[in-house]
Write a protein that holds these residues in place. Structure first.
Motif, PDB file in Angstrom:
ATOM      1  N   ALA B  29       0.835  -1.205   0.000  1.00 32.77           N
ATOM      2  CA  ALA B  29       0.000   0.000   0.000  1.00 32.77           C
ATOM      3  C   ALA B  29       0.868   1.252   0.000  1.00 32.77           C
ATOM      4  O   ALA B  29       0.555   2.250  -0.658  1.00 32.77           O
ATOM      5  N   LEU B  30       1.966   1.162   0.728  1.00 36.15           N
ATOM      6  CA  LEU B  30       2.882   2.299   0.798  1.00 36.15           C
ATOM      7  C   LEU B  30       3.546   2.559  -0.566  1.00 36.15           C
ATOM      8  O   LEU B  30       3.616   3.705  -1.031  1.00 36.15           O
ATOM      9  N   ALA B  31       3.985   1.496  -1.210  1.00 38.61           N
ATOM     10  CA  ALA B  31       4.656   1.661  -2.507  1.00 38.61           C
ATOM     11  C   ALA B  31       3.701   2.289  -3.525  1.00 38.61           C
ATOM     12  O   ALA B  31       4.014   3.294  -4.170  1.00 38.61           O
ATOM     13  N   LEU B  32       2.514   1.706  -3.647  1.00 39.10           N
ATOM     14  CA  LEU B  32       1.564   2.212  -4.642  1.00 39.10           C
ATOM     15  C   LEU B  32       1.015   3.575  -4.231  1.00 39.10           C
ATOM     16  O   LEU B  32       0.792   4.458  -5.065  1.00 39.10           O
ATOM     17  N   GLY B  33       0.805   3.738  -2.924  1.00 40.21           N
ATOM     18  CA  GLY B  33       0.291   5.015  -2.430  1.00 40.21           C
ATOM     19  C   GLY B  33       1.290   6.142  -2.648  1.00 40.21           C
ATOM     20  O   GLY B  33       0.912   7.249  -3.055  1.00 40.21           O
ATOM     21  N   ASP B  34       2.550   5.873  -2.410  1.00 35.94           N
ATOM     22  CA  ASP B  34       3.578   6.902  -2.620  1.00 35.94           C
ATOM     23  C   ASP B  34       3.703   7.267  -4.099  1.00 35.94           C
ATOM     24  O   ASP B  34       3.864   8.439  -4.453  1.00 35.94           O
ATOM     25  N   ASP B  35       3.613   6.257  -4.974  1.00 30.80           N
ATOM     26  CA  ASP B  35       3.624   6.549  -6.416  1.00 30.80           C
ATOM     27  C   ASP B  35       2.540   7.579  -6.748  1.00 30.80           C
ATOM     28  O   ASP B  35       2.784   8.582  -7.416  1.00 30.80           O
ATOM     29  N   ALA B  36       1.338   7.267  -6.275  1.00 34.00           N
ATOM     30  CA  ALA B  36       0.192   8.114  -6.624  1.00 34.00           C
ATOM     31  C   ALA B  36       0.329   9.499  -5.991  1.00 34.00           C
ATOM     32  O   ALA B  36       0.068  10.523  -6.633  1.00 34.00           O
ATOM     33  N   LEU B  37       0.768   9.536  -4.743  1.00 28.85           N
ATOM     34  CA  LEU B  37       0.908  10.817  -4.034  1.00 28.85           C
ATOM     35  C   LEU B  37       1.925  11.727  -4.729  1.00 28.85           C
ATOM     36  O   LEU B  37       1.666  12.913  -4.969  1.00 28.85           O
ATOM     37  N   VAL B  38       3.061  11.146  -5.040  1.00 31.51           N
ATOM     38  CA  VAL B  38       4.157  11.957  -5.584  1.00 31.51           C
ATOM     39  C   VAL B  38       3.828  12.437  -7.006  1.00 31.51           C
ATOM     40  O   VAL B  38       4.027  13.600  -7.347  1.00 31.51           O
ATOM     41  N   LEU B  39       3.249  11.557  -7.810  1.00 35.62           N
ATOM     42  CA  LEU B  39       2.920  11.988  -9.168  1.00 35.62           C
ATOM     43  C   LEU B  39       1.806  13.037  -9.139  1.00 35.62           C
ATOM     44  O   LEU B  39       1.819  14.006  -9.906  1.00 35.62           O
ATOM     45  N   SER B  40       0.860  12.851  -8.228  1.00 33.13           N
ATOM     46  CA  SER B  40      -0.211  13.838  -8.096  1.00 33.13           C
ATOM     47  C   SER B  40       0.367  15.207  -7.751  1.00 33.13           C
ATOM     48  O   SER B  40      -0.049  16.236  -8.300  1.00 33.13           O
ATOM     49  N   HIS B  41       1.335  15.205  -6.855  1.00 31.70           N
ATOM     50  CA  HIS B  41       1.971  16.459  -6.467  1.00 31.70           C
ATOM     51  C   HIS B  41       2.655  17.121  -7.679  1.00 31.70           C
ATOM     52  O   HIS B  41       2.492  18.318  -7.912  1.00 31.70           O
ATOM     53  N   ARG B  42       3.383  16.323  -8.423  1.00 30.00           N
ATOM     54  CA  ARG B  42       4.063  16.868  -9.600  1.00 30.00           C
ATOM     55  C   ARG B  42       3.044  17.457 -10.585  1.00 30.00           C
ATOM     56  O   ARG B  42       3.241  18.544 -11.133  1.00 30.00           O
ATOM     57  N   LEU B  43       1.953  16.730 -10.818  1.00 33.55           N
ATOM     58  CA  LEU B  43       0.956  17.242 -11.762  1.00 33.55           C
ATOM     59  C   LEU B  43       0.294  18.509 -11.223  1.00 33.55           C
ATOM     60  O   LEU B  43      -0.059  19.412 -11.980  1.00 33.55           O
TER      61      LEU B  43
END
Lengths: 96, 258, 335
Positions: B29-43
């Motif tokens: 959950a952490l791996a996939l959640g961090d992917d989504a969080l970080v990319l969302s921030h960049r966008l």
């Protein structure tokens, strides 16, 4: 810097739910039909407002002219016999 | 910095996981959640800077989908805000790909293409498992399929647009290629066919890139440094600055609620 | 040019249109009668040139305000202090882009082109709301914008839902529906700060102190000095005077501020039993005019960012246009 690349204008029609017809929602700019559909999805259905979208290039719409308004629409105003309320039906008659 | 593999208990790992009964699920959950969080921030950094207004709306839609996924996933792993705002860089488990700065629009689209094809395949597989993450995956797969479509449409238009856009798209695809290998390292807690995923990913990305009149980059799909990568908590230089910006306000008011 | 949008018979700059102005008093009286009867004017109807020009100017300014207004809030997206707040803020800034699009779309029904309107914004020939020339210095400013700036905007905009021009009125219905969450989120954000730590409370009070007066200026100059008001009222583009709306806004805000536990920075603010309204202090109109003329803290910055985004995006727009041409040529070649 501008007009040479302005994307064409598209009119957007959205079916808000099954059973209803598509209704004009507004317009947007897009380089082609595929992008127009996607932009319309993003812009006009952000809050779950649609189940189906049409996009039409604005230049492809032919509209009736307000100059002809009288000849187009007035003649239908004096044909009340096209409406069910025109007819008197005896009280108590059902399913009619 | 020493190039030794990083264990989860490395310095600065932040608050300990709150769920102990399912550490594997927690890690996933952490791996996939961090992917989504970080990319969302960049966008989110694109807001007010997009090349055309319609694209402001499109990029924000994608960012919001990803942030929604991140919140569900991080909440499975603990408290979403503690995890997002109080972990140090080394405790983040996202891919290095998603933390890469936006660059120009072509660079952002290249990142979107690589990642969204991956996410579509990953969630697609995950939705069919009996993992506790399956329900999230089933919902998210519809979202990411749209992200993939968005990235593919733009890859085609930029690749097969003008000479300038072709060149910019090529540069974006090339620059990010070396971050793509990491995506297929198995994530603990996710029992998926990683090799199959890599093959499907390569096939799809190749098809899109070639249709866009470009060539698949030739270099290696990972960097030469063997210290590890994002999934082990090792990140790239720009990520520290991103976190500094993201976390500073929250950290300036310890214990406050917002 | 679009058939549906700019029919030759009513094109604004078509030579015939000017002639029609004088040649057809019947058209003019039909227009006046429709407006007087609260009917909507639609794109292809005959309308006075000045009505069209007023609408284009007002709708464009409104659209520009939406997209410039993204900037002060987007300034905090990357620093939002919780994921919930971050999602809300992103959705809100996105809505503003959307509202800009609805409004440009309405302006285009009058024969304007979006590119041309953007050029006018970028070159300073058209304005946007001066409120966005103020900076967002702390997180609490996001709350103050939602509560006060969006609150003032809604007070201004709700009557526009009944504006005489159909496409503008319809765009406003959509905008107002979506904006209601904007104001609420701002209020809720400030409430959390006001009830939070002393530092958070102080941050909230500071933001309200800075945003209160500029928000009151959003209703425009006093009625006596408002240049466009009278004709716009007759045309039912405008339904209430600046001062009337400003008073309404003040009366709404006073109890809301009390519930927030924050004070409004006006020592003269008090209930007037006789008028049944609040009295409030004199607005510093010299600040308003100065900011409007370009001397606000952020005028230069806002326009520069907007222009840069547009210029840096040019190659993207060109690429998509070029692709569309190639693609349609290929389709024809294979057909």
């Amino acid at each position: 810097m501008s007009s040479s690349t302005e994307w064409p204008l598209w009119e957007v029609f959205v079916r808000s739910r099954r059973g209803l017809s598509h209704t004009h929602a507004g317009s947007l700019h897009a380089p082609d039909a595929e992008m127009a559909l996607r932009n319309a999805r993003d812009l006009y259905t952000r809050r779950n407002e649609g189940v189906s979208i049409w996009v039409v290039p604005s230049t492809q719409i032919t509209a009736s002219s307000p100059d002809e308004k009288d000849s187009f629409f007035d003649p239908s105003a004096d044909k009340p016999y096209r409406h069910p309320t025109f007819y008197d039906i005896p009280e108590g008659v059902k399913h009619l | 910095m020493t190039p030794t593999p990083v264990s989860p208990a490395s310095p600065g790992a932040g608050p300990a996981p709150t769920t102990t009964e399912a550490p594997a699920l927690h890690a996933a959950a952490l791996a996939l959640g961090d992917d989504a969080l970080v990319l969302s921030h960049r966008l989110g950094e694109w807001a007010g800077h997009a090349p055309v207004l319609e694209e402001e709306v499109a990029l924000a839609n994608i960012a919001l989908d990803l942030l929604g996924q991140a919140r569900v996933l991080l909440s499975l792993a603990g408290d979403e805000d503690e995890l997002a705002y109080l972990r140090e860089e080394r405790a983040f488990r996202n891919l290095q790909l998603v933390e890469q700065p936006n660059g120009d629009f072509a660079h952002t689209i290249a990142r979107q293409l690589y990642f969204s094809v991956y996410q579509t395949l990953l969630y697609g597989q995950l939705a069919d498992t009996d993992s506790l993450l399956a329900p999230l995956a089933a919902k998210a797969v519809k979202e990411v399929a749209y992200h993939q479509d968005h990235a593919e449409q733009w890859t085609l238009r930029l690749g097969d647009g003008t000479a300038e856009s072709h060149e910019r798209m090529r540069r974006g695809l090339d620059a990010l290629w070396r971050f793509t290998g990491e995506m297929f390292q198995p994530v603990p807690g996710l029992d998926l066919d990683w090799q199959g995923m890599r093959e499907q990913w390569t096939a799809r990305v190749t098809e899109v890139i070639e249709k866009a009149t470009l060539s698949v980059p030739e270099g290696p799909q990972s960097g030469a440094w063997t210290a590890g990568a994002g999934r082990e908590g090792l990140h790239t230089e720009s990520f520290g600055r991103m976190l500094a910006e993201m976390q500073h306000l929250h950290r300036s008011h310890p214990g406050a609620s917002w | 040019m679009a058939t549906a949008h700019q029919p030759p018979s009513t094109a604004p700059h078509h030579p015939a249109a000017g002639a029609a102005d004088t040649a057809a008093p019947a058209l003019e009286s039909a227009f006046d009668a429709a407006v007087a009867a609260d009917e909507r004017i639609e794109p292809r109807d005959w309308m006075p040139d000045a009505y069209r020009a007023t609408l284009v100017r007002q709708i464009a300014q409104h659209a520009h305000s939406e997209i410039i207004g993204m900037q002060p809030e987007a300034n905090w997206i990357t620093r939002a202090p919780s994921l919930r707040r971050k999602a809300i803020l992103m959705a809100k800034v996105q809505d503003e882009a959307g509202h800009g699009l609805y409004l440009y779309s309405a302006a285009e029904t009058l024969g304007a082109s979006r590119d041309d309107l953007l050029d006018k914004l970028h070159s300073g020939r058209q304005k946007y709301s001066s409120i966005f020339n103020y900076p967002t210095l702390t997180w609490a400013d996001v709350g103050a914008i939602g509560w006060l700036v969006d609150g003032a905007a809604i007070t201004n905009q709700v009557p526009l839902c009944r504006c005489s021009y159909g496409p503008y009125a319809r765009a406003m219905v959509r905008v107002c529906k979506e904006e209601s969450f904007h104001q609420r989120q701002g209020y809720e954000l400030l409430l959390a700060l006001s009830r939070g730590t002393p530092a958070q409370h102080a941050m909230a009070q500071d933001a309200v102190d800075r945003w209160w007066w500029p928000s009151l200026m959003m209703f425009g100059p006093p009625d006596a000095e408002s240049s466009h008001s009278e004709q716009s009222m007759i045309w039912k583009i405008k339904r209430h005077s600046n001062d009337e709306l400003r008073q309404r806004f003040v009366d709404i805000c006073v109890p809301q501020a009390e519930s927030l536990g924050l004070t409004l920075p006006d020592p003269d603010l008090k209930w007037n039993e006789e008028r049944g309204q609040h009295d409030f202090g004199a607005i510093d109109w010299s600040e308003f005019w100065s900011v409007l003329k370009g001397n606000g803290p952020c005028n230069e910055q806002r326009i520069t960012q907007r222009r840069r985004a547009h210029e840096e995006g040019a190659w993207v727009r060109e690429a998509a246009a070029a692709h569309a041409v190639k693609h349609s040529e290929r389709k024809e070649a294979t057909a």
